[in-house]
Design a protein around this motif. Structure first.
Motif, PDB file in Angstrom:
ATOM      1  N   CYS A  32      42.243 130.637  82.824  1.00 29.47           N
ATOM      2  CA  CYS A  32      42.896 131.180  81.632  1.00 29.47           C
ATOM      3  C   CYS A  32      41.854 131.429  80.543  1.00 29.47           C
ATOM      4  O   CYS A  32      40.994 130.575  80.292  1.00 29.47           O
ATOM      5  N   TYR A  74      51.063 125.805  76.878  1.00 32.04           N
ATOM      6  CA  TYR A  74      52.162 125.200  77.611  1.00 32.04           C
ATOM      7  C   TYR A  74      52.432 125.958  78.910  1.00 32.04           C
ATOM      8  O   TYR A  74      52.307 127.195  78.966  1.00 32.04           O
ATOM      9  N   GLN A  75      52.830 125.197  79.933  1.00 34.04           N
ATOM     10  CA  GLN A  75      53.448 125.818  81.101  1.00 34.04           C
ATOM     11  C   GLN A  75      54.952 125.757  80.905  1.00 34.04           C
ATOM     12  O   GLN A  75      55.491 124.715  80.493  1.00 34.04           O
ATOM     13  N   VAL A  95      49.648 121.821  78.945  1.00 37.03           N
ATOM     14  CA  VAL A  95      48.645 121.789  80.017  1.00 37.03           C
ATOM     15  C   VAL A  95      47.227 121.837  79.473  1.00 37.03           C
ATOM     16  O   VAL A  95      46.275 121.539  80.195  1.00 37.03           O
ATOM     17  N   ASP A 141      50.398 122.388  89.205  1.00 37.97           N
ATOM     18  CA  ASP A 141      51.675 122.804  88.629  1.00 37.97           C
ATOM     19  C   ASP A 141      52.252 121.621  87.852  1.00 37.97           C
ATOM     20  O   ASP A 141      52.528 120.561  88.423  1.00 37.97           O
ATOM     21  N   TYR A 156      53.988 131.691  87.908  1.00 33.46           N
ATOM     22  CA  TYR A 156      53.891 130.601  86.940  1.00 33.46           C
ATOM     23  C   TYR A 156      53.913 131.206  85.536  1.00 33.46           C
ATOM     24  O   TYR A 156      53.390 132.312  85.317  1.00 33.46           O
ATOM     25  N   TYR A 157      54.493 130.462  84.600  1.00 35.25           N
ATOM     26  CA  TYR A 157      54.723 130.989  83.254  1.00 35.25           C
ATOM     27  C   TYR A 157      54.005 130.115  82.224  1.00 35.25           C
ATOM     28  O   TYR A 157      54.089 128.888  82.260  1.00 35.25           O
ATOM     29  N   PHE A 158      53.338 130.783  81.295  1.00 35.09           N
ATOM     30  CA  PHE A 158      52.565 130.072  80.287  1.00 35.09           C
ATOM     31  C   PHE A 158      52.755 130.721  78.921  1.00 35.09           C
ATOM     32  O   PHE A 158      53.114 131.899  78.820  1.00 35.09           O
TER      33      PHE A 158
END
Length: 257
Positions: A32, A74-75, A95, A141, A156-158
């Motif tokens: 990221c 954040y996740q 995270v 995860d 996956y969502y962030f």
């Protein structure tokens, strides 16, 4: 407060805009990257905004501005999770966090609870005071039960927020603390704008690409000539440190001014 809002044309303080996130999708791994576009009020992490509710008395000059302090990433459980649910661990889980290395770590806001007619402390961030980083790697995860490893081809969502800090005077509810109740009840200020949900999918590299290095790997460099390192951080090998420390101290009379 009403007078302060009127004097500020009813403009409420925004806080630092959330950064933009981009991702490199790898085999069971996501890298990221954090950035701020030139139109952001936190470009170059230079956010600085006056809070109209902070008014210095005539005898003391308080810091009336909030200043950028850090990021929280954040996740999210799914794409529908909103900002209001960031405090719910069933919906959002922290995270990564980064904050300026300045001695400011844990930030606690005191929010008024009408049901008990008192200010209740809420820990907004427990910063590691570890400095700002603009990239990090994810291999687990945060919502997984059992095996934590990321699963290839799964979404996956962030999301990310930036936050600011101001502590013009330390707030205290302890009896005997001079003017403690007049201190800053809200040292933590989360930004309100540019908060987005990002979707990323780990997968094996395509087109036959082969990764010859992992995240954070850097080539070892030997300087042949020259001096200085442009004020960048460097890591010295143990052999080099031993060589430097084994030399005699420089004679101050021979140093350049």
């Amino acid at each position: 407060k009403c007078q302060a809002l009127f004097d500020n044309c009813f403009k409420v303080i925004d806080g630092p805009n959330a950064p933009d996130l981009t991702f490199s999708e790898l085999d069971q791994e996501i890298i990221c990257y954090i950035s701020n576009r030139p139109t952001s009020n936190n470009f170059a992490e230079a956010y600085d905004e006056r809070d109209p509710n902070i008014n210095s008395p005539d005898t003391v000059q308080w810091d009336e501005n909030y200043h950028f302090e850090g990021y929280q990433i954040y996740q999210l459980r799914d794409a529908s999770v909103s900002v209001e649910s960031f405090d719910d661990p069933n919906q959002a889980r922290l995270v990564a966090r980064f904050d300026i290395r300045n001695g400011v770590g844990r930030l606690i806001n005191y929010n008024y609870d009408q049901s008990i007619d008192a200010n209740v402390p809420v820990m907004e961030v427990d910063g590691a005071d570890n400095g700002i980083s603009h990239s990090f790697v994810l291999t687990e995860d945060a919502f997984a039960e059992g095996a934590k490893a990321l699963v290839n081809h799964k979404q996956y969502y962030f999301t990310a927020i930036a936050y600011a800090y101001n502590n013009y005077m330390t707030y205290s509810q302890e009896p005997g603390v001079l003017n403690g109740l007049y201190g800053q009840k809200q040292p933590y200020l989360a930004g309100r704008k540019n908060i987005k949900t990002y979707t990323t999918i780990p997968h094996e590299p395509t087109n036959g690409a082969v990764m010859h290095a992992g995240y954070g790997a850097q080539p070892q460099i030997t300087r042949i000539e020259g001096r200085g390192n442009s004020s960048l951080e460097i890591s010295l090998t143990d052999d080099m440190i031993e060589e430097i420390m084994s030399k005699k101290p420089s004679d101050s009379s021979n140093r350049r001014s």
